[in-house]
Structure formats: C-alpha cells, structure tokens
Design a protein around this motif. Structure first.
Motif, PDB file in Angstrom:
ATOM      1  N   ALA A   1      -4.757  -1.233   6.722  1.00 46.91           N
ATOM      2  CA  ALA A   1      -3.674  -2.083   6.206  1.00 46.91           C
ATOM      3  C   ALA A   1      -3.346  -3.193   7.199  1.00 46.91           C
ATOM      4  O   ALA A   1      -3.114  -4.341   6.814  1.00 46.91           O
ATOM      5  CB  ALA A   1      -2.437  -1.233   5.928  1.00 46.91           C
TER       6      ALA A   1
ATOM      7  N   MET B   1      -6.330  -0.484  -4.260  1.00 47.94           N
ATOM      8  CA  MET B   1      -6.498  -1.619  -3.341  1.00 47.94           C
ATOM      9  C   MET B   1      -7.972  -1.972  -3.193  1.00 47.94           C
ATOM     10  O   MET B   1      -8.342  -3.156  -3.224  1.00 47.94           O
ATOM     11  CB  MET B   1      -5.894  -1.289  -1.968  1.00 47.94           C
TER      12      MET B   1
ATOM     13  N   LEU C   1       0.829  -1.196   0.000  1.00 48.42           N
ATOM     14  CA  LEU C   1       0.000   0.000   0.000  1.00 48.42           C
ATOM     15  C   LEU C   1       0.868   1.253   0.000  1.00 48.42           C
ATOM     16  O   LEU C   1       1.739   1.415   0.863  1.00 48.42           O
ATOM     17  CB  LEU C   1      -0.922  -0.002   1.221  1.00 48.42           C
TER      18      LEU C   1
END
Length: 266
Positions: free
Chosen positions: A53, A232, A35
């Motif tokens: 995350a 993502m 990320l």
C-alpha cells in the motif's frame, strides 16, 4: 477537512479515462483507493499488504484497531490509517462514545469510520448531539470522523438532509456503503457530492467494484473507493490494460501522419 478529489473524464471515453491515470502511472489510480485489510489476516500478510500500500500510494489503509499504531509507523505518514467502529450509532445498548475512546486511546489513527443505523436518520434531535460528541472525541484523539451510511432504502432527499446534518456536526467524510450485489447508486453518489460542496469527502464502499464503475464514481467527484486486496489487484490490472489501449490508439493516429510523404517542390 478532507478535500474532495475529482477526475475530469467522460464516462464513455475509455482511452481518455486511461490517459487520466496514465499521466501519473498506477499511483494516479491507487491514490483513489482505500485498501481494506480484514480481521483475521496473518500478521506477516498484513505487513506485506501495508508495504505494498505504501509503495503504490493508496489513499488509506483500513486495519484492525490493535495493529493501527504499527501500521501508522510502517506507512511513515505516506498513507492514512483508518479503522472502523465495531458498534453502530443508534443500536440499543451500544455506548459508541465510550467505544470510540477505547478504539483511539493510545493508538495512531488518522480516520475512524462510524456506522450509523438507518433507523435513527430521521431523528435529528437525537442524532445531531450524539454525532457531535462522537466527532469531538475523534478530533480530540487527532482522528478524522467518517460516517458510514448504507445506501439500501436511502432516498436522494433523505441523503441530502443527512449531509447537511453531518456538516453541522463537524463530520469530515461520508462513506456510502452499497450492499453486496447491489447496483451502483449513481443518483445517490451524485447527490452526495453535490450536497457536500467540498465540505465533506465522499467515499464509496462497493463490494466487487469494477474498473468502469470506479471511473464513473471518480468522474462524479468521489474521493476514493474501498477495495479488498484482491479487488485492488484486479483494478490495477485493468488500469494497465486501459493504458495500453490508450497508447495503442495514440500510436495508430500518429502513424499515418508520420508515413505521409511531404509534397515535392515545383
């Protein structure tokens, strides 16, 4: 040294690919994502992205150096913290060795991305000792060193030569950076994975990467792919949809067999 991770699945078999991730849930896909949190994001948004995350279990989070230690503390060792050099190895006037020291001093960073200018790739006599010093500085601060190479204009033969030099210099990972709007360089990716033979982790940075492109790269043995927060979300949504398609296909195959009556005894 980081070990390369490979997903064994056919690049044309969508249900089979989805099943590879489905066996581990979304964490199976997230563990192959790096990320990227760009500079300028509001502190509260950075904190929210870091929490997400950690919950998803992405492989790493790339943050501005000034928040690296806070990110490291928040991630509690579950996700690696990365940051990137602002200077490029090979650019005139850049003192990368000093910059690396400033970047890592007093900060908890697991990995540092080091951009290398294409103009110096052919000058091994200059590049090798420079890389060794930079890598040694990273390792002295407890950080892995990842060299970032742009794929534009890079041939397979040149890449294989560079990989050998990176291994000799003690580099831990190779990041292939695809230019925005560029096609997925499968030959380069395959050559990088083949040449490293597990000695370097291979990552790919490709703006706008799609779910099918991600799967093809993982099939080749790429460890992870860098994504923005929006990318993502798109990839995780696609993974859920592919999982549902796979589950439907399995149910459809099982249903006729279950409905077939058993023959009566004579």
């Amino acid at each position: 040294m980081i070990a390369s991770t490979q997903v064994a699945a056919s690049s044309t078999d969508r249900p089979a690919q989805a099943e590879q991730f489905g066996s581990e849930g979304l964490a199976g896909l997230a563990s192959h994502l790096d990320l990227e949190i760009p500079a300028g994001v509001a502190p509260l948004d950075v904190a929210a992205l870091i929490r997400r995350a950690r919950e998803l279990g992405v492989r790493s989070v790339c943050v501005p150096a000034e928040v690296a230690t806070a990110a490291h503390d928040a991630l509690r060792g579950r996700v690696r913290v990365r940051t990137t050099c602002d200077q490029v190895l090979g650019w005139p006037g850049n003192s990368l060795l000093m910059h690396v020291g400033e970047r890592l001093e007093g900060r908890l960073v697991d990995e540092l991305d080091i951009p290398v200018d294409a103009s110096v790739l052919g000058d091994a006599a200059w590049l090798s000792p420079q890389l060794r010093r930079v890598v040694a500085r990273c390792h002295a601060h407890g950080a892995f060193a990842a060299v970032a190479l742009r794929t534009a204009g890079l041939t397979t033969a040149e890449l294989r030569t560079q990989v050998c030099g990176l291994v000799r210099a003690g580099v831990n990972a190779l990041a292939l950076v695809v230019p925005e709007g560029g096609a997925l360089p499968l030959e380069l990716v395959a050559a990088a994975v083949d040449e490293t033979e597990g000695r370097l982790a291979v990552r790919v940075v490709m703006p706008g990467v799609t779910f099918s492109q991600l799967q093809r790269m993982l099939d080749l043995g790429v460890q992870s792919v860098s994504v923005t927060p929006d990318e993502m979300d798109v990839l995780l949504t696609a993974a859920v949809a592919a999982d549902e398609v796979a589950a439907t296909a399995v149910s459809a195959k099982a249903a006729p067999a279950a409905a077939t009556p058993r023959p009566k005894a004579a």
